[in-house]
Write a protein that holds these residues in place. Structure first.
Motif, short mmCIF file in Angstrom:
data_model
loop_
_atom_site.label_atom_id
_atom_site.label_comp_id
_atom_site.label_asym_id
_atom_site.label_seq_id
_atom_site.Cartn_x
_atom_site.Cartn_y
_atom_site.Cartn_z
N TYR A 40 -1.61 -9.13 -0.50
CA TYR A 40 -0.49 -9.91 0.02
C TYR A 40 -0.95 -11.35 0.09
CZ TYR A 40 3.25 -11.80 2.81
OH TYR A 40 4.30 -12.57 3.24
N PHE A 60 -2.21 -7.46 15.96
CA PHE A 60 -2.29 -6.39 14.97
C PHE A 60 -2.03 -6.92 13.57
CE2 PHE A 60 -0.58 -2.76 12.55
CZ PHE A 60 -1.74 -2.02 12.52
N ARG A 61 -1.13 -7.86 13.45
CA ARG A 61 -0.88 -8.45 12.13
C ARG A 61 -2.15 -9.16 11.62
NH1 ARG A 61 4.46 -8.16 10.92
NH2 ARG A 61 4.53 -9.87 9.45
N LEU A 101 0.83 -1.20 0.00
CA LEU A 101 0.00 0.00 0.00
C LEU A 101 0.87 1.25 0.00
CD1 LEU A 101 -2.82 1.32 0.30
CD2 LEU A 101 -2.62 0.99 2.76
N ILE A 121 -4.44 -6.54 10.28
CA ILE A 121 -4.05 -6.12 8.93
C ILE A 121 -4.44 -7.19 7.91
CG2 ILE A 121 -2.08 -5.61 7.44
CD1 ILE A 121 -2.83 -3.29 9.24
N ASP A 125 7.14 -4.26 5.44
CA ASP A 125 6.47 -5.42 6.00
C ASP A 125 5.03 -5.49 5.48
OD1 ASP A 125 4.96 -7.12 7.74
OD2 ASP A 125 6.53 -6.92 9.25
N PRO A 126 4.66 -6.63 4.90
CA PRO A 126 3.32 -6.73 4.30
C PRO A 126 2.19 -6.80 5.31
CG PRO A 126 4.47 -8.81 4.11
CD PRO A 126 5.46 -7.83 4.68
N LEU A 127 2.49 -7.05 6.57
CA LEU A 127 1.42 -7.20 7.55
C LEU A 127 1.52 -6.25 8.75
CD1 LEU A 127 0.94 -11.09 7.54
CD2 LEU A 127 -0.65 -9.40 6.66
N GLU A 128 2.48 -5.33 8.72
CA GLU A 128 2.48 -4.26 9.73
C GLU A 128 1.71 -3.08 9.16
OE1 GLU A 128 3.40 -3.49 13.05
OE2 GLU A 128 3.35 -5.68 13.01
N THR A 129 1.72 -2.99 7.83
CA THR A 129 0.95 -2.00 7.10
C THR A 129 0.06 -2.77 6.14
OG1 THR A 129 2.71 -0.36 7.29
CG2 THR A 129 1.14 -0.04 5.51
N SER A 130 -1.13 -2.26 5.89
CA SER A 130 -2.02 -2.94 4.95
C SER A 130 -1.37 -3.08 3.58
CB SER A 130 -3.31 -2.13 4.78
OG SER A 130 -4.09 -2.22 5.94
N SER A 131 -1.80 -4.07 2.86
CA SER A 131 -1.30 -4.30 1.51
C SER A 131 -2.47 -4.39 0.56
CB SER A 131 -0.51 -5.61 1.46
OG SER A 131 0.65 -5.51 2.25
N GLY A 171 -0.78 1.46 10.42
CA GLY A 171 -0.92 0.40 9.42
C GLY A 171 -1.46 0.86 8.08
N ASN A 177 -6.93 -6.39 4.79
CA ASN A 177 -6.60 -6.65 3.38
C ASN A 177 -7.73 -7.36 2.66
OD1 ASN A 177 -4.15 -5.53 4.01
ND2 ASN A 177 -3.00 -7.45 3.94
#
Ligand code: FES
Ligand SMILES: [Fe+2]
Lengths: 169, 439
Positions: free
Chosen positions: A66, B357-358, A51, B361, A57-63, B189, B365
């Motif tokens: 992924y 938290f993961r 995003l 996310i 990191d693909p899962l600390e920030t939305s993607s 995030g 998604n």
């Protein structure tokens, strides 16, 4: 298709091979040959559209996407569903790959990191859109040939207000 | 563009049906911006976006670009994001930290409390430059207030207080905040910004709609059903698969959930999930760890109470939809009568395990991702609705499911007779009409 192919070590991946694989990937996507496209990926492959521009990191920030190989498979399956509203009809696309640079992956002689530029034209339901991305492939030589172990698609407008994306980049 | 007289508005919005013009008429859209988005309390964001002095973010309130700041004395400000000189947008960044805001055009510089600090070649305004400069501070948004860290603002100087406006909906924010073992949330995030060519009301009419998942989401339900069952051990794909499958719950499940509405157009879906269909399985080690942390902080009884709230989406009309169980918040921004963008945020619960938290996310998604299996079908359908409503051969949109069966409930709420009642849409339009016809 999900059979695990052991890596073959010690054979450098050439730029010509990298070109061929990236072109073939684009060819398969644009011809809607998605099963053949999926088969290019290793069983442990990831397909990632971050995003944010410098997202690590693909899962600390939305993607935007992924997917592991299983989830990628579900995307392809969705195309064949009767009520796949956003995918019926499926977008027609042109994936244009260029600026390919190939670099041997450190510590993995059977792998290479390939940088490329991608322009995609998408047409669906009277509307045409253009996407640009800086792409990074991680290629791996396995007994099945050259495969994709990871693909990261850095859309240049990933942080903008975006309409739904119901096709594969 | 033509304004619609008030009597006609009442004709367009009837108890169990509305005229298609409320979705397609640009004149009505302008009235909505003036009278609804120009009056109601709108959510701007959360205090965690401006933790330190100088932190800021920008957003919109209807047509107004808005700048939200944290001043050096700790107070929060919201301004119309426009230079008071000749009108340039003052701050063009989504967020950041600044000592002051300097206009790109002639360099007028404003403090984080909005006061004008500096203009070039001040002599041009003499005599009386000092007074002039005092006058030309940034224009603040009429009212701002907070509830448990959520920053709201209203463009109208008068009207109900934030607490009056929220009423029982405040408890949905309580539910979200109380789930944090340390009682605090953090927005982090990234932000999905998904846009569609359709009216802004369509998304708010969708989030409590229990009929649509089996139709709109049929394709993702089917592919998820074909995938291996989620479960122990939890796999990375499981959150996605659970959520996609849940949309395919049988009719009787949707009928048995609760739909509650309150004054001012708000509503929530409750009694929705009390098992492991949606959350990472209740016996999942991450969830167990999280639960233990809540118990350590609050004791067993209070923990049971906190986790016993089973609300799904809560809608605070007209610009918010959020969900505590997966810590998602959506802010709806109308751009035009047929163009909308929805900003989607994720929250981290302070004191909860990192993995949680993961998982948040991973869920975001799937449910809010611009390319997700699920959301793309909602967006597609919003666009088809907009196209359909452009047809002039039929005028009315039917909202009569469950009409006449609503029941009064505690806390001044009304509950739909069944979980699929269209009570929440009727309630949104009741508020809509009140806003648009009020003097
Ligand atoms: S318009 Fe901002 S300084 Fe002139
Ligand atoms: Fe939906």
């Amino acid at each position: 298709m999900t059979m695990s192919a052991p890596p073959v070590s010690g054979t450098t991946i050439t730029i010509t091979e990298a070109h061929q694989l990236l072109y073939r990937e684009a060819f398969l996507l644009d011809r809607h040959r998605f099963d053949d496209w999926l088969a290019l990926f290793t069983p442990d492959a990831t397909y990632w559209i971050p995003l944010e521009e410098n997202q690590a990191d693909p899962l600390e920030t939305s993607s935007i996407v992924y997917d592991n190989r299983e989830l990628l498979g579900l995307r392809v399956k969705q195309y064949r569903e009767a009520r796949a509203h956003a995918r019926l009809p499926l977008a027609r696309t042109v994936h244009q790959v260029s600026n390919v640079l190939c670099q041997e992956a450190k510590g993995a002689p059977n792998e290479a990191t390939v940088a490329s530029a991608l322009i995609v034209i998408e047409y669906r339901q009277g509307r045409q859109r253009t996407f640009g991305a800086l792409v990074e492939h991680r290629l791996r030589r396995t007994h099945l040939g050259l495969q994709i172990a990871a693909k990261r698609i850095g859309l240049v407008n990933s942080e903008s207000e975006l309409d739904g994306i119901a096709f594969l980049l | 563009m033509q304004m619609v007289p008030q009597e006609s508005l009442a004709m367009l919005v009837q108890q169990d049906r509305v005229h298609r013009n409320v979705y397609v008429d640009p004149g009505i859209f302008e009235m909505e911006m003036d009278r609804l988005f120009g009056r109601a309390w709108l959510l701007l964001g959360h205090v965690s976006q401006i933790r330190n002095a100088g932190d800021y973010f920008t957003t919109r309130m209807g047509r107004e670009p808005v700048l939200v700041t944290r001043h050096t004395d700790g107070s929060t400000y919201a301004f119309v994001n426009r230079c008071t000189h000749r009108g340039s947008l003052l701050c063009h960044q989504a967020k950041g930290s600044a000592k002051s805001f300097s206009c790109p055009y002639h360099g007028w510089t404003f403090d984080t409390d909005g006061s004008l600090q500096w203009v070039p070649t001040r002599s041009g305004y003499e005599p009386g430059a000092a007074a002039k400069i005092r006058e030309l501070g940034l224009r603040p948004v009429a009212r701002t207030d907070q509830y448990r860290g959520f920053i709201f603002a209203s463009l109208a100087a008068t009207g109900p207080s934030l607490l009056e406006f929220l009423g029982h909906m405040a408890s949905s924010f309580d539910d979200l905040v109380d789930r944090a073992p340390e009682g605090e949330l953090e927005i982090t995030g990234g932000v999905f910004k998904h846009a569609y060519n359709g009216n802004w009301k369509l998304v708010l009419e969708n989030h409590l709609d229990g009929i649509h998942p089996n139709y709109v989401h049929a394709s993702s339900v089917n592919v998820a059903r074909g995938a291996p069952d989620p479960g122990s051990p939890e796999r990375e794909s499981d959150i996605a698969i659970r959520q996609m499958r849940q949309n395919g719950a049988p009719e009787k499940v949707w009928e048995s959930i609760g739909i509650w509405t309150t004054a001012h157009g708000h509503g929530y879906m409750g009694d929705y999930h009390n098992d492991s269909r949606l959350v990472v399985g209740l016996d999942n080690p991450v969830f167990q760890d999280y639960r233990a942390r809540l118990v350590a902080k609050h004791g067993e009884e209070r923990t049971r109470e906190i986790l016993g709230v089973t609300r799904w989406n809560s809608i605070v009309y007209p610009n918010v939809s959020f969900m505590s169980q997966f810590r998602q918040l959506r802010i709806v921004h109308p751009l035009a009568v047929d163009r909308t963008v929805v900003y989607t945020y994720s929250f981290k619960l302070k004191g909860a395990p990192e993995q949680m938290f993961r998982d948040t996310i991973a869920f975001a998604n799937v449910v809010n991702g611009t390319a997700s299996w699920v959301l793309t079908d909602d967006l597609e359908v919003y666009e088809r609705i907009q196209r359909g409503l452009g047809a002039t051969g039929a005028d009315w949109v039917d909202l009569s499911r469950g009409f006449g069966n609503d029941v009064a409930d505690t806390h001044d709420t009304r509950r739909g007779g069944t979980g699929t009642s269209e009570i929440f849409v009727r309630n949104q339009f009741a508020a809509w009409l009140a806003y648009l016809t009020a003097e």
